[in-house]
Structures are given as structure tokens and as C-alpha cells.
Design a protein around this motif. Structure first.
Motif, short mmCIF file in Angstrom:
data_model
loop_
_atom_site.label_atom_id
_atom_site.label_comp_id
_atom_site.label_asym_id
_atom_site.label_seq_id
_atom_site.Cartn_x
_atom_site.Cartn_y
_atom_site.Cartn_z
N PRO A 1 0.83 -1.21 0.00
CA PRO A 1 0.00 0.00 0.00
C PRO A 1 0.87 1.26 0.00
O PRO A 1 0.87 2.04 0.96
N VAL A 2 1.61 1.45 -1.08
CA VAL A 2 2.51 2.59 -1.18
C VAL A 2 1.91 3.64 -2.11
O VAL A 2 0.91 3.39 -2.80
N ARG A 3 2.55 4.81 -2.15
CA ARG A 3 1.93 5.94 -2.83
C ARG A 3 1.75 5.69 -4.33
O ARG A 3 0.75 6.11 -4.92
N GLN A 4 2.72 5.00 -4.96
CA GLN A 4 2.56 4.79 -6.40
C GLN A 4 1.37 3.88 -6.72
O GLN A 4 0.78 3.98 -7.80
N ILE A 5 0.99 3.00 -5.78
CA ILE A 5 -0.20 2.18 -5.98
C ILE A 5 -1.45 3.04 -5.83
O ILE A 5 -2.42 2.90 -6.59
N ALA A 6 -1.44 3.96 -4.88
CA ALA A 6 -2.57 4.88 -4.74
C ALA A 6 -2.73 5.73 -6.00
O ALA A 6 -3.85 5.97 -6.47
N GLU A 7 -1.60 6.16 -6.57
CA GLU A 7 -1.66 6.95 -7.80
C GLU A 7 -2.17 6.12 -8.97
O GLU A 7 -2.92 6.61 -9.83
N GLU A 8 -1.77 4.84 -9.02
CA GLU A 8 -2.27 3.96 -10.09
C GLU A 8 -3.77 3.77 -9.97
O GLU A 8 -4.49 3.78 -10.98
N ALA A 9 -4.26 3.59 -8.75
CA ALA A 9 -5.70 3.43 -8.54
C ALA A 9 -6.46 4.68 -8.99
O ALA A 9 -7.51 4.59 -9.63
N ARG A 10 -5.92 5.84 -8.66
CA ARG A 10 -6.56 7.09 -9.09
C ARG A 10 -6.61 7.18 -10.61
O ARG A 10 -7.65 7.52 -11.18
N ALA A 11 -5.50 6.83 -11.27
CA ALA A 11 -5.45 6.90 -12.73
C ALA A 11 -6.44 5.91 -13.36
O ALA A 11 -7.01 6.19 -14.43
N LEU A 12 -6.64 4.76 -12.73
CA LEU A 12 -7.58 3.75 -13.24
C LEU A 12 -9.04 4.12 -12.97
O LEU A 12 -9.94 3.58 -13.60
N VAL B 1 -2.91 7.86 3.15
CA VAL B 1 -4.28 7.94 3.64
C VAL B 1 -4.97 9.19 3.12
O VAL B 1 -6.12 9.13 2.65
N HIS B 2 -4.29 10.33 3.17
CA HIS B 2 -4.88 11.58 2.68
C HIS B 2 -5.22 11.46 1.20
O HIS B 2 -6.31 11.87 0.77
N ASP B 3 -4.30 10.92 0.41
CA ASP B 3 -4.54 10.80 -1.02
C ASP B 3 -5.74 9.90 -1.30
O ASP B 3 -6.58 10.20 -2.17
N LEU B 4 -5.84 8.78 -0.57
CA LEU B 4 -6.94 7.85 -0.79
C LEU B 4 -8.28 8.49 -0.43
O LEU B 4 -9.25 8.39 -1.19
N ILE B 5 -8.34 9.15 0.71
CA ILE B 5 -9.60 9.75 1.14
C ILE B 5 -10.02 10.88 0.19
O ILE B 5 -11.20 11.00 -0.17
N LYS B 6 -9.07 11.69 -0.25
CA LYS B 6 -9.41 12.78 -1.17
C LYS B 6 -9.99 12.24 -2.48
O LYS B 6 -10.85 12.88 -3.10
N ASP C 1 -11.64 9.38 -2.78
CA ASP C 1 -12.72 8.41 -2.48
C ASP C 1 -12.31 6.99 -2.85
O ASP C 1 -13.09 6.23 -3.45
N ILE C 2 -11.08 6.62 -2.48
CA ILE C 2 -10.57 5.28 -2.74
C ILE C 2 -10.43 4.56 -1.41
O ILE C 2 -9.77 5.06 -0.48
N ALA C 3 -11.03 3.39 -1.29
CA ALA C 3 -10.93 2.59 -0.08
C ALA C 3 -9.69 1.70 -0.14
O ALA C 3 -9.21 1.35 -1.23
N LEU C 4 -9.18 1.33 1.03
CA LEU C 4 -8.04 0.41 1.13
C LEU C 4 -8.42 -0.73 2.07
O LEU C 4 -8.87 -0.50 3.20
N HIS C 5 -8.23 -1.96 1.59
CA HIS C 5 -8.53 -3.16 2.38
C HIS C 5 -7.31 -4.06 2.35
O HIS C 5 -6.65 -4.21 1.31
#
Length: 278
Positions: free
Chosen positions: A46-57, A86-91, A93-97
Motif C-alpha cells: 500500500p505505497v503511494r505509487q499504488i494509490a496513484e495507479e488506482a486514481r489513474a484507473l 491515507v490523505h490521497d486515498l480519502i481525497k 474516495d478510494i478505499a483500502l482493504h
């Protein structure tokens, strides 16, 4: 589209959180249970580049194997790298499990996926879960090869079939020794040497082998060791887990779009040979 709570309920059925180790931190880290989900991304870390990939998808849910906060925290300040995630995910609207040790011991689990990637036939768990009457759950797997091959060939098989990393594959023991039975464990495995020796296998394929346990293991017996990168041994689980969620989506008519990240998030980025023998 299903709600996040509906998807999480299915994930918890696959990997019940109560089966995680007591020290572990599994489950939903962030996310609105009422939010709708139509795209999911699986990854190891659960690193930042994965959060960025999720946002792009355009994904609304990330499922990772490794926890974000394993040892707890008193802050999610964006000045810390985990807080920034966490901030990036919440902004967005991406959940993390997270499914960690509860996915390690599942049936199928992380080591089943590793064995499948290597085309090894699983015969049972290395450390059986005593609560499983069927004897299929547990940590690690004992496997058989369809045809005996050398330890060198087993290492080459791992190098060819697991995702490429800077570490590559290391082996200890006689490279020309024949291997018929193999124990595998995704992730760090050198706490399992007693179980590996008791299983009577010819080789053990895992990750993160430390000097002293590995040295003692090869001095203790002719056991061959194949040491891969931690990330590489657990990444096949992402494909297996994504296929499981795909099947659930089809059964419910959810039409989820499920993705597996191919970004290499192994922390090691470069390898320089020291001139050691091949």
C-alpha cells in the motif's frame, strides 16, 4: 454497482479477519461503506505509487497484501509517508482493504499462488491450521515436481516465472542435487525451518532468508534453499485473488472491473554482482 460494504463482506468471506495472527493488522483501513464500487486494484504494497495507479484507473478500492499500519500509529498527518497515502486515498474516495496473514493461510492462499506460478503440485500445507478439519489451510505448502530436476533448474524456474526484481534468485546447497519434493512459502520463511526439515523435502523456496538460519539449515542437512525477493513470492497472490473476486462479481452480476498492479514495489532497485561464483 455494489456498495463497498458488500464487496468487503465477500473479501472477508475469502480471508476471514479472525484467522489473521494476533499481531497483524488486516481489514479496511479507509473507505465509506455506502460508496459504490465498480473498479478494484490488487497490489502487494500500500505505497503511494499504488494509490496513484488506482486514481489513474478510476478504482474505488485497493486490496493489498501488506498492511499500511502494522504497528499502529498516533497520527495520519500528511507529513508522514503513510499519512500522505491515507490523505490521497480519502481525497480520491478510494478505499483500502488488507488481507495479510489471513490470506497466507487461506485455501487457496498466498503459497498456493506461488506454487501455481512455479507449476508445482501442492500436496498439503507445510504448517497445517489445526482448526481446519479438511487439512487444507495453513502456512506454506508442500509440493511435488512432475519430474525430478536439479536445484539449479528449480532456481532457474523461479527466475523465469516469478516477476523480475533486482535481487533475482539466490540458492544455497548443491546446485546439482536432485529435487523431487519442495516446500514453498510466500514472504519471509526462515522461521519455518523446523517444519521444513520435518516435512522431509529436498528444497525450500521462500524469501528473506537471513544468514544464520540459512547457514544452520544447510549445515544441518542437504536441504537446498531457493531465496527470492519477498515481493516476487507474494505477487502471484494478487492474480489469484483478483480471479476470485472476478468469480464473485460474475455470480452476483456486479460487473466489477478487477485489475492487478504490475508495478514492482520491491524496495530494492539495483543489484551489483560481487564476483561470487554462479
Amino acid at each position: 454497482m455494489p456498495r463497498l460494504s458488500e464487496v468487503i463482506a465477500e473479501l472477508d468471506a475469502l480471508w476471514p479477519p479472525e484467522r489473521a495472527e494476533g499481531w497483524d493488522a488486516v481489514g479496511t483501513v479507509c473507505g465509506d461503506p455506502e460508496a459504490e464500487v465498480d473498479r478494484v486494484l490488487f497490489a502487494v504494497d500500500p505505497v503511494r505509487q499504488i494509490a496513484e495507479e488506482a486514481r489513474a484507473l478510476g478504482a474505488q478500492l485497493i486490496v493489498t497484501h501488506h498492511p499500511l499500519y502494522l504497528r499502529g500509529t498516533t497520527t495520519v498527518a500528511a507529513s508522514t509517508f503513510k499519512g500522505r497515502v491515507v490523505h490521497d486515498l480519502i481525497k480520491q474516495d478510494i478505499a483500502l482493504h488488507v488481507a495479510h496473514t489471513n490470506a497466507d493461510t487461506a485455501d487457496p492462499g498466498v503459497s498456493d499462488a506461488l506454487a501455481g506460478a512455479l507449476d508445482l503440485r501442492v500436496t498439503g500445507p507445510l504448517v497445517p491450521d489445526p482448526t481446519d478439519p479438511g487439512g487444507r489451510r495453513g502456512l506454506g505448502r508442500i509440493c511435488e515436481l512432475d519430474h525430478p530436476e536439479t536445484l539449479r533448474d528449480l532456481a532457474a524456474r523461479a527466475a523465469a516465472r516469478l516477476p523480475a526484481t533486482a535481487q533475482g534468485i539466490r540458492l544455497a546447497g548443491d546446485p546439482d542435487a536432485l529435487v523431487r519434493r519442495v516446500a514453498v512459502s510466500g514472504g519471509s520463511g526462515d522461521s519455518l525451518f523446523d517444519a521444513v526439515r520435518a516435512a522431509g523435502v529436498d528444497a525450500f523456496l521462500t524469501a528473506d532468508l537471513r544468514h544464520h538460519p540459512a547457514s544452520e539449515a544447510v549445515q544441518h542437512s542437504p536441504l537446498g534453499l531457493v531465496d527470492a525477493a519477498h515481493w516476487a513470492t507474494e505477487w502471484p497472490w494478487c492474480e489469484q485473488a483478483a480471479a476470485q473476486l472476478d468469480a464473485i462479481s460474475d455470480r452476483h452480476g456486479w460487473d466489477l472491473r478487477v485489475h492487478v498492479s504490475t508495478q514492482v514495489t520491491d524496495p530494492w532497485t539495483t543489484h551489483h554482482s560481487s564476483g561470487a561464483p554462479n
